[in-house]
Design a protein around this motif. Structure first.
Motif, PDB file in Angstrom:
ATOM      1  N   ASN A 101       0.835  -1.197   0.000  1.00  0.00           N
ATOM      2  CA  ASN A 101       0.000   0.000   0.000  1.00  0.00           C
ATOM      3  C   ASN A 101       0.870   1.247   0.000  1.00  0.00           C
ATOM      4  N   GLY A 102       0.210   2.396  -0.013  1.00  0.00           N
ATOM      5  CA  GLY A 102       0.918   3.669  -0.167  1.00  0.00           C
ATOM      6  C   GLY A 102       0.678   4.213  -1.563  1.00  0.00           C
ATOM      7  N   PHE A 103       0.353   5.505  -1.641  1.00  0.00           N
ATOM      8  CA  PHE A 103       0.032   6.113  -2.931  1.00  0.00           C
ATOM      9  C   PHE A 103       1.194   5.989  -3.917  1.00  0.00           C
ATOM     10  N   VAL A 104       0.855   5.701  -5.159  1.00  0.00           N
ATOM     11  CA  VAL A 104       1.833   5.727  -6.249  1.00  0.00           C
ATOM     12  C   VAL A 104       1.235   6.554  -7.380  1.00  0.00           C
ATOM     13  N   LEU A 105       1.713   7.767  -7.543  1.00  0.00           N
ATOM     14  CA  LEU A 105       1.328   8.635  -8.650  1.00  0.00           C
ATOM     15  C   LEU A 105       2.618   9.152  -9.270  1.00  0.00           C
ATOM     16  N   ARG A 106       2.806   8.880 -10.545  1.00  0.00           N
ATOM     17  CA  ARG A 106       4.065   9.234 -11.199  1.00  0.00           C
ATOM     18  C   ARG A 106       3.806   9.882 -12.543  1.00  0.00           C
ATOM     19  N   ASN A 107       4.472  11.002 -12.755  1.00  0.00           N
ATOM     20  CA  ASN A 107       4.363  11.750 -14.009  1.00  0.00           C
ATOM     21  C   ASN A 107       2.899  11.994 -14.387  1.00  0.00           C
ATOM     22  N   SER A 159      -8.076  12.921  -5.216  1.00  0.00           N
ATOM     23  CA  SER A 159      -8.195  14.370  -5.038  1.00  0.00           C
ATOM     24  C   SER A 159      -6.871  15.069  -5.299  1.00  0.00           C
ATOM     25  N   LEU A 160      -5.775  14.420  -4.957  1.00  0.00           N
ATOM     26  CA  LEU A 160      -4.451  14.992  -5.227  1.00  0.00           C
ATOM     27  C   LEU A 160      -4.182  15.021  -6.734  1.00  0.00           C
ATOM     28  N   ALA A 161      -4.573  13.948  -7.410  1.00  0.00           N
ATOM     29  CA  ALA A 161      -4.417  13.907  -8.875  1.00  0.00           C
ATOM     30  C   ALA A 161      -5.238  15.011  -9.526  1.00  0.00           C
ATOM     31  N   ALA A 162      -6.447  15.222  -9.002  1.00  0.00           N
ATOM     32  CA  ALA A 162      -7.307  16.271  -9.537  1.00  0.00           C
ATOM     33  C   ALA A 162      -6.747  17.660  -9.275  1.00  0.00           C
ATOM     34  N   ALA A 163      -5.927  17.779  -8.223  1.00  0.00           N
ATOM     35  CA  ALA A 163      -5.302  19.064  -7.886  1.00  0.00           C
ATOM     36  C   ALA A 163      -3.977  19.256  -8.610  1.00  0.00           C
ATOM     37  N   GLU A 164      -3.756  18.461  -9.668  1.00  0.00           N
ATOM     38  CA  GLU A 164      -2.582  18.566 -10.544  1.00  0.00           C
ATOM     39  C   GLU A 164      -1.288  18.118  -9.866  1.00  0.00           C
ATOM     40  N   ALA A 165      -1.389  17.074  -9.047  1.00  0.00           N
ATOM     41  CA  ALA A 165      -0.170  16.449  -8.532  1.00  0.00           C
ATOM     42  C   ALA A 165       0.507  15.694  -9.670  1.00  0.00           C
ATOM     43  N   GLU A 166       1.817  15.828  -9.772  1.00  0.00           N
ATOM     44  CA  GLU A 166       2.585  15.120 -10.797  1.00  0.00           C
ATOM     45  C   GLU A 166       3.255  13.873 -10.240  1.00  0.00           C
ATOM     46  N   GLN A 167       3.704  13.943  -8.975  1.00  0.00           N
ATOM     47  CA  GLN A 167       4.382  12.827  -8.327  1.00  0.00           C
ATOM     48  C   GLN A 167       3.869  12.705  -6.890  1.00  0.00           C
ATOM     49  N   ILE A 168       3.747  11.473  -6.406  1.00  0.00           N
ATOM     50  CA  ILE A 168       3.530  11.239  -4.983  1.00  0.00           C
ATOM     51  C   ILE A 168       4.494  10.147  -4.550  1.00  0.00           C
ATOM     52  N   PHE A 169       5.308  10.451  -3.537  1.00  0.00           N
ATOM     53  CA  PHE A 169       6.243   9.480  -2.978  1.00  0.00           C
ATOM     54  C   PHE A 169       5.745   9.043  -1.613  1.00  0.00           C
ATOM     55  N   VAL A 207      -6.328  12.306   3.066  1.00  0.00           N
ATOM     56  CA  VAL A 207      -6.720  12.823   1.753  1.00  0.00           C
ATOM     57  C   VAL A 207      -6.661  11.674   0.751  1.00  0.00           C
ATOM     58  N   SER A 208      -7.494  11.726  -0.262  1.00  0.00           N
ATOM     59  CA  SER A 208      -7.493  10.652  -1.262  1.00  0.00           C
ATOM     60  C   SER A 208      -6.479  10.936  -2.362  1.00  0.00           C
ATOM     61  N   ALA A 209      -5.964   9.870  -2.937  1.00  0.00           N
ATOM     62  CA  ALA A 209      -5.028  10.015  -4.046  1.00  0.00           C
ATOM     63  C   ALA A 209      -5.714  10.657  -5.247  1.00  0.00           C
ATOM     64  N   ASN A 267      -3.938   3.675  -5.312  1.00  0.00           N
ATOM     65  CA  ASN A 267      -4.668   4.644  -4.503  1.00  0.00           C
ATOM     66  C   ASN A 267      -4.919   4.202  -3.072  1.00  0.00           C
ATOM     67  N   SER A 268      -4.336   3.058  -2.670  1.00  0.00           N
ATOM     68  CA  SER A 268      -4.536   2.567  -1.306  1.00  0.00           C
ATOM     69  C   SER A 268      -3.594   3.288  -0.351  1.00  0.00           C
ATOM     70  N   ALA A 269      -4.165   3.915   0.686  1.00  0.00           N
ATOM     71  CA  ALA A 269      -3.381   4.703   1.635  1.00  0.00           C
ATOM     72  C   ALA A 269      -2.665   3.809   2.636  1.00  0.00           C
ATOM     73  N   ALA A 270      -1.477   4.240   3.036  1.00  0.00           N
ATOM     74  CA  ALA A 270      -0.740   3.568   4.111  1.00  0.00           C
ATOM     75  C   ALA A 270      -1.037   4.285   5.417  1.00  0.00           C
ATOM     76  N   ASN A 271      -1.384   3.534   6.443  1.00  0.00           N
ATOM     77  CA  ASN A 271      -1.741   4.119   7.724  1.00  0.00           C
ATOM     78  C   ASN A 271      -0.595   4.939   8.322  1.00  0.00           C
ATOM     79  N   ASP A 272      -0.915   6.157   8.736  1.00  0.00           N
ATOM     80  CA  ASP A 272       0.030   7.032   9.447  1.00  0.00           C
ATOM     81  C   ASP A 272       1.295   7.346   8.656  1.00  0.00           C
ATOM     82  N   ARG A 273       1.251   7.207   7.342  1.00  0.00           N
ATOM     83  CA  ARG A 273       2.442   7.506   6.542  1.00  0.00           C
ATOM     84  C   ARG A 273       2.338   8.893   5.919  1.00  0.00           C
TER      85      ARG A 273
END
Length: 331
Positions: free
Chosen positions: A167-173, A208-218, A204-206, A179-185
């Protein structure tokens, strides 16, 4: 006869249990599963729904690189880099063209050798990420230097090794893969304009971040510096990690001004840093936001066609650990 049958059943049960255990271990740590092949040139956003456990085994072809000017190191060897506008100026520890300026400096902090790449860009489009073997999946790995060369990176560091976790968000380029969140990360979000923000994944959901023009999530962490202040305690660590380790971090100093940082560790020549020491160092460099990426044997910096630091897992052999992804500067 009855005892013999019980004995045989016991042996068969033990063998079945052993085979099942071996399969689970191989499936967790060895067997590669490609969920999506990623084109070199980003096309329309395609997502994998973790909730439905869907797998996409697309076969899109890599995009072609249209840059014309191929960079060369001082000794004349091609380093795989390209410049869109004009001739690139390349030295042993720097790269400069009309859009990208990189200077690598070696520091000595707390008995540890630390390498800092000071990066200035004309546009956030040159701050990119790449997956090993050009594919998003499980146990799909490659060496940082190999992934960098395959993507014609000028500068690269290892990423968050998303493939080692379920788990843990993975959004790249700009594309959301998990989109599965990691607890307390805490996760680091890099937006389209190049700005940084740290968030708690469960807050926050992955999407919503994508919709807010996120390019990368680590998704690794923790955050080291937030709004110019150290954001961790002196005894904070990642899981059961050793106190002093090779480390990898990324930070932002100002608009389109970044820090890529890798420290050596686990050797007689370089002890390694604690997370707090790393945070202190990032703040001393002027980082407004700084974030811890995967460290230990993964920590690798590549620039102008060569490995800059001394990556090691056991402290005895200097060699790269294969990882699932990199962060890089390039065209």
């Amino acid at each position: 006869m009855e005892k013999t049958r019980k004995y045989l059943w016991g042996i068969l049960y033990g063998l079945a249990l052993t085979v099942f255990t071996v399969y689970l271990l191989l499936d967790t740590f060895v067997i590669a599963r490609v969920y999506q092949v990623v084109p070199r040139e980003n096309g329309p956003s395609v997502t994998e729904s973790e909730n439905k456990n869907e797998e996409d085994n697309g076969t899109e072809k890599d995009g072609e690189n249209n840059a014309e000017n191929e960079g060369k190191s001082e000794n004349g060897e091609t380093d795989g880099t390209t410049a869109e506008n004009g001739e690139a100026k390349i030295t042993e520890n720097s790269y400069e063209d009309d859009n990208i300026s990189i200077t690598v400096t070696e520091y000595r902090e707390n008995g540890t050798t630390v390498y800092v790449a000071d990066v200035r860009l004309s546009s956030a489009e040159y701050l990119k990420t790449a997956f090993a073997n050009g594919a998003y999946g499980k146990n799909v790995t490659g060496k940082t230097s190999e992934i960098a060369k395959n993507n014609e990176a000028i500068l690269a560091i290892n990423g968050d090794y998303y493939g080692s976790r379920e788990n843990g968000f993975v959004l790249r380029n700009g594309t959301l893969y998990r989109n599965s969140a990691a607890n307390d990360r805490e996760a680091l979000v890099v937006y389209e304009d190049g700005s940084f923000e740290t968030i708690t994944e469960t807050a926050v959901s992955a999407e919503s971040l994508a919709a807010a023009e996120a390019e990368q999530i680590f998704s690794f962490g923790p955050s080291l510096v937030v709004e110019g202040e150290i954001s961790i305690t002196e005894d904070e660590e990642v899981g059961k990690a050793q106190e002093s380790n090779p480390r990898t971090a990324i930070g932002i100093v100002g608009e389109l001004h970044y820090l890529f940082v890798v420290s050596d560790g686990r050797t007689d020549k370089s002890e390694g840093l604690s997370l707090y020491e790393l945070a202190e160092f990032m703040r001393s460099l002027g980082a407004i936001t700084a974030y811890n990426l995967d460290g230990g044997g993964s920590s690798t910096m590549y620039c102008n066609g060569k490995i800059i630091n001394n990556p090691t897992t056991n402290g005895r052999t200097i060699s790269e650990r294969s990882v699932s992804d990199i962060v890089y500067i390039g065209y």
